[in-house]
Design a protein around this motif. Structure first.
Motif, mmCIF file in Angstrom:
data_model
loop_
_atom_site.group_PDB
_atom_site.id
_atom_site.type_symbol
_atom_site.label_atom_id
_atom_site.label_comp_id
_atom_site.label_asym_id
_atom_site.label_seq_id
_atom_site.Cartn_x
_atom_site.Cartn_y
_atom_site.Cartn_z
ATOM 1 N N UNK A 74 5.502 16.709 -6.436
ATOM 2 C CA UNK A 74 4.544 16.050 -5.534
ATOM 3 C C UNK A 74 4.918 14.574 -5.558
ATOM 4 N N UNK A 75 5.231 14.047 -4.396
ATOM 5 C CA UNK A 75 5.799 12.715 -4.378
ATOM 6 C C UNK A 75 4.856 11.690 -3.759
ATOM 7 N N UNK A 76 5.120 10.427 -4.057
ATOM 8 C CA UNK A 76 4.326 9.349 -3.466
ATOM 9 C C UNK A 76 5.238 8.163 -3.197
ATOM 10 N N UNK A 77 4.842 7.341 -2.255
ATOM 11 C CA UNK A 77 5.652 6.176 -1.949
ATOM 12 C C UNK A 77 4.790 5.017 -1.502
ATOM 13 N N UNK A 78 5.213 3.814 -1.854
ATOM 14 C CA UNK A 78 4.481 2.617 -1.439
ATOM 15 C C UNK A 78 5.408 1.673 -0.703
ATOM 16 N N UNK A 79 4.817 0.789 0.087
ATOM 17 C CA UNK A 79 5.630 -0.176 0.804
ATOM 18 C C UNK A 79 4.819 -1.398 1.147
ATOM 19 N N UNK A 80 5.510 -2.433 1.661
ATOM 20 C CA UNK A 80 4.766 -3.620 2.037
ATOM 21 C C UNK A 80 4.702 -3.768 3.545
ATOM 22 N N UNK A 81 3.528 -4.141 4.030
ATOM 23 C CA UNK A 81 3.296 -4.340 5.453
ATOM 24 C C UNK A 81 2.811 -5.749 5.706
ATOM 25 N N UNK A 141 0.823 -1.213 0.000
ATOM 26 C CA UNK A 141 0.000 0.000 0.000
ATOM 27 C C UNK A 141 0.855 1.260 0.000
ATOM 28 N N UNK A 142 0.200 2.391 -0.271
ATOM 29 C CA UNK A 142 0.907 3.657 -0.203
ATOM 30 C C UNK A 142 0.916 4.165 1.239
ATOM 31 N N UNK A 182 14.286 0.189 -13.528
ATOM 32 C CA UNK A 182 14.304 0.230 -14.984
ATOM 33 C C UNK A 182 12.932 0.577 -15.573
ATOM 34 N N UNK A 183 11.927 0.768 -14.704
ATOM 35 C CA UNK A 183 10.627 1.280 -15.158
ATOM 36 C C UNK A 183 10.516 2.765 -14.873
ATOM 37 N N UNK A 184 11.523 3.334 -14.220
ATOM 38 C CA UNK A 184 11.461 4.757 -13.912
ATOM 39 C C UNK A 184 11.071 5.043 -12.469
ATOM 40 N N UNK A 185 10.861 4.002 -11.657
ATOM 41 C CA UNK A 185 10.584 4.225 -10.237
ATOM 42 C C UNK A 185 11.917 4.182 -9.479
ATOM 43 N N UNK A 186 11.861 4.442 -8.172
ATOM 44 C CA UNK A 186 13.071 4.314 -7.365
ATOM 45 C C UNK A 186 12.932 3.177 -6.376
ATOM 46 N N UNK A 187 14.067 2.568 -6.053
ATOM 47 C CA UNK A 187 14.097 1.480 -5.088
ATOM 48 C C UNK A 187 14.465 2.048 -3.715
ATOM 49 N N UNK A 188 14.003 1.351 -2.674
ATOM 50 C CA UNK A 188 14.266 1.828 -1.316
ATOM 51 C C UNK A 188 15.736 1.698 -0.949
ATOM 52 N N UNK A 189 16.411 0.732 -1.544
ATOM 53 C CA UNK A 189 17.836 0.548 -1.272
ATOM 54 C C UNK A 189 18.570 0.586 -2.615
ATOM 55 N N UNK A 248 9.533 0.265 2.603
ATOM 56 C CA UNK A 248 9.327 0.947 1.319
ATOM 57 C C UNK A 248 9.774 0.080 0.145
ATOM 58 N N UNK A 249 9.009 0.116 -0.927
ATOM 59 C CA UNK A 249 9.369 -0.675 -2.095
ATOM 60 C C UNK A 249 9.537 0.190 -3.329
ATOM 61 N N UNK A 250 8.698 1.169 -3.495
ATOM 62 C CA UNK A 250 8.633 1.865 -4.776
ATOM 63 C C UNK A 250 8.164 3.290 -4.503
ATOM 64 N N UNK A 251 8.794 4.259 -5.138
ATOM 65 C CA UNK A 251 8.371 5.641 -4.940
ATOM 66 C C UNK A 251 8.840 6.489 -6.094
#
Lengths: 287, 426
Positions: B305-312, B95-96, B343-350, B170-173
């Motif tokens: 304006x930023x957004x971020x998602x992660x797994x819980x 979820x975000x 490689x899709x244009x998102x960023x990784x948490x690490x 965090x996974x993707x942002x």
């Protein structure tokens, strides 16, 4: 008991029961559930049983909702008027100007060809046609009629009504054509023999005898336009709201009780409109 | 054998169906989700927003870990509802952060022990203390670190320090901004105010998703100097009223060509030239460019304006399944998945672990903002950019360092939604 089973009453009950069962399960029950839900309450991510009038209070109190209902009526009335003229003209042509039954059937089938594709495809195909760089604007500019692309062709109320007329004209053509074909041709000959002009025949003979068809077509068109949401969303580029879009927005935000209340009000509105329309023509008597 | 379900290319209709199905299921006490145990393999059911539900990730996790992932992609509203009302229907929630703020208080998720996360120390600091670099200012809105930690495994209150118990990994942002058609505008664009510039009358668009659209509106109003917000991510009723009024006025004056709700609509509006400036998401820009139409994800001086998602983790996970979930998270942060997403244009948490899974050219282009040496392809092999191109906005630090606000959920959310409907109906 035995006597009842053999009586004609039992037979009619037995014959009616499948319809009753189907209507109960697929019409009355869902409407009952929607009505019950419309009194529930909701938070951002849940709904809870209650008996409260909050949803209705908002519906009747908000000027936005009022404006949206008025817009929905406007669409219905304009679309109805245009489809009526088109539907009547096409049906009149098919009935009185095309002489042989074969050609009548062939031309009628031609009318239905666009309807072999899906509703949504027919609607969306207008988008590239009417767009700023679309065929319509290219043609207008090539002909020198305009210098700049005409902006109101797409993503406007014009586009919405155009799509409605395109989508729903056939619903007007079919019932009117159907009743017109039943008009006894000798009545028209009699009128002509009695010295009526073409226009008088139209207003005194054809139109009165076609009323049931007109009414059935009108009910189709009005009900379809009042309940639509996707045409308005796509053709107006989401810029215009109608009642259907209010409902779909609520569903998207998980506000089911509010959506149900809007649906109930819409249903009542459409039923009232149809009841008024039926006051003018007794469809059963004239069919 | 991999078993996972994923609905790709969700149309509005399937989304509604999904929402309706979730709704129906909410009535029942449990959801009869099928359990699939392949040999002794462990199955984890991941429910989440569509952005990061890639079949490739599930397949790779199966290959590397022997864990079967059943992915279900839903729209963000349906995911929030599922996490809040059906705690037994998922094991992992993807979820975000703003959804986390909404659903964490229900107690249906459990905090993660950061000592079990191998790469915890390497996680980008935005997700730990909110600052990308020690000098950075913390952006407004639901910044991930503000809802990233609680003080114990069962706690439902967020804390403002790295307590050792993390809510989401965090996974993707990404950082979002306006998309423009440089060929049709023909001059530099550098401010959010341009969205309401009369020069683009009838050629602008904004997205019709209230929670995100309102933030884009706020960026514009603030840049115009019309409104000074206490916190754009948590507006007062007066701030919401003023913001919506400014946009209603612009709408009545014919500023907007259309509003869009789905990804495809935004692509079509831009590619056809109906719209020359609008709110947009990063992959949509790429989609327009891949049609040979110039389109720029324009960096603006007021920031992103930023957004971020992660797994819980679901609260009911325990024993072997909980261990497997930690294993999955550690795998997720170990590099392959991050490289795939970057490689899709998102960023990784690490990011530093992802570097090993990208070519030097890819790393340079996506992360460092360097000109591409060769053609840049996405993970499916489709060419995205030619040699010599530079990523819009530049490097990771340029982009994520200029975040002005995060997607947020406001205290006045329901009021905001009603005002949003007025805007659409106006």
């Amino acid at each position: 008991m035995h006597r009842f089973m053999r009586s004609p009453m039992a037979a009619s009950w037995a014959l009616a029961s499948p319809v009753v069962l189907i209507l109960t399960f697929f019409l009355l029950l869902p409407i009952g559930m929607i009505t019950a839900l419309s009194f529930w309450g909701s938070t951002e991510f849940s709904i809870y049983p209650a008996f409260q009038f909050d949803n209705y209070e908002y519906l009747f109190g908000s000027s936005v909702v009022r404006a949206v209902f008025i817009k929905t009526f406007t669409f219905a009335v304009i679309t109805w008027a245009i489809t009526l003229v088109i539907g009547f003209t096409v049906a009149y042509f098919l009935t009185f100007h095309v002489r042989t039954l074969t050609w009548q059937v062939v031309l009628f089938m031609v009318c239905t060809i666009p309807f072999l594709t899906s509703n949504i495809i027919r609607m969306i195909s207008w988008v590239p046609f009417l767009g700023r760089n679309g065929i319509a604007n290219k043609t207008l500019m090539d002909l020198g009629l305009t210098q700049e692309p005409v902006e109101w062709l797409l993503f406007s109320e014009f586009a919405v009504i155009l799509a409605f007329v395109h989508l729903y004209s056939l619903f007007m053509v079919v019932p009117i054509f159907n009743t017109m074909m039943r008009i006894d041709k000798s009545l028209i000959e009699a009128a002509r023999d009695a010295g009526a002009s073409g226009f008088q025949i139209l207003t005194n003979v054809v139109i009165p005898l076609t009323k049931p068809g007109i009414m059935i077509g009108s009910i189709f068109v009005v009900a379809l336009v009042m309940g639509d949401f996707i045409t308005v969303r796509f053709m107006s580029g989401s810029q215009v709201a109608n009642v259907g879009r209010l409902i779909s927005n609520d569903i998207g935000l998980l506000q089911y009780p509010s959506a149900a209340a809007t649906a109930v009000v819409l249903l009542c509105t459409v039923l009232i409109i149809i009841a008024i329309m039926l006051k003018f023509v007794d469809i059963r008597k004239e069919l | 054998m991999t078993k996972f379900t994923k609905r790709n290319g969700l149309s509005r209709r399937t989304l509604l169906k999904g929402a309706a199905a979730t709704m129906t299921a909410a009535g029942a006490s449990t959801l009869g989700a099928p359990m699939i145990w392949a040999q002794s393999n462990i199955v984890l059911r991941q429910a989440g927003t569509g952005v990061s539900a890639f079949n490739e990730i599930a397949a790779k996790a199966q290959e590397d870990l022997g864990i079967t992932l059943e992915m279900t992609a839903l729209d963000s509203d349906s995911v929030s509802q599922r996490v809040a009302t059906q705690p037994n229907s998922f094991d992992i929630a993807d979820i975000e952060y703003w959804i986390c703020k909404k659903v964490w208080p229900t107690g249906n998720l459990q905090a993660m022990d950061t000592s079990r996360i191998d790469n915890y120390d390497k996680i980008v600091s935005i997700f730990r203390d909110g600052k990308l670099t020690p000098e950075s200012e913390i952006a407004q809105g639901t910044a991930p670190h503000t809802v990233g930690f609680v003080d114990g495994p069962g706690s439902t209150d967020f804390v403002d320090n790295e307590s050792g118990w993390m809510t989401l990994i965090p996974t993707i942002y990404n950082a979002d901004t306006l998309g423009i058609r440089p060929d049709l505008i023909g001059r530099p664009i550098d401010s959010w105010t341009e969205l309401l510039n009369p020069e683009f009358k009838g050629k602008a668009s904004i997205l019709d998703i209230s929670s995100i659209g309102i933030m884009d509106m706020a960026m514009v109003c603030e840049a115009m100097g019309e409104i000074t917000y206490g916190d754009k991510g948590n507006m007062t009723r007066e701030e919401i009223d003023k913001t919506i009024d400014i946009f209603i006025e612009a709408k009545r004056a014919g500023q907007f060509r259309a509003f869009w709700k789905s990804f495809d609509e935004s692509v079509n509006l831009m590619a056809s030239g109906e719209v020359v400036i609008q709110s947009m998401w990063s992959p949509a820009i790429t989609a327009v460019r891949s049609q040979g139409v110039p389109c720029v994800y324009q960096p603006l001086k007021e920031g992103y304006r930023s957004w971020g998602g992660g797994i819980g983790l679901a609260a009911n996970l325990d024993g072997a399944k909980l261990d497997a979930a930690y294993e999955y998270i550690n795998w997720y942060l170990s590099g392959w998945a991050g490289g795939f997403l970057m490689r899709q244009g998102y960023y990784s948490a690490v990011p530093e672990t992802s570097k090993d899974f990208m070519t030097e050219d890819e790393w340079g282009f996506w992360f460092e903002g360097k000109p591409a040496q060769n053609e840049i392809t996405n993970p499916q092999g489709v060419v995205m950019e030619g040699p010599g191109t530079v990523r819009d906005g530049g490097s990771f630090y340029d982009r994520m360092g200029a975040v002005a606000c995060w997607n947020a959920v406001m205290d006045e959310n329901q009021y905001m939604v009603r005002k949003w409907n007025e805007f659409i109906a106006a």
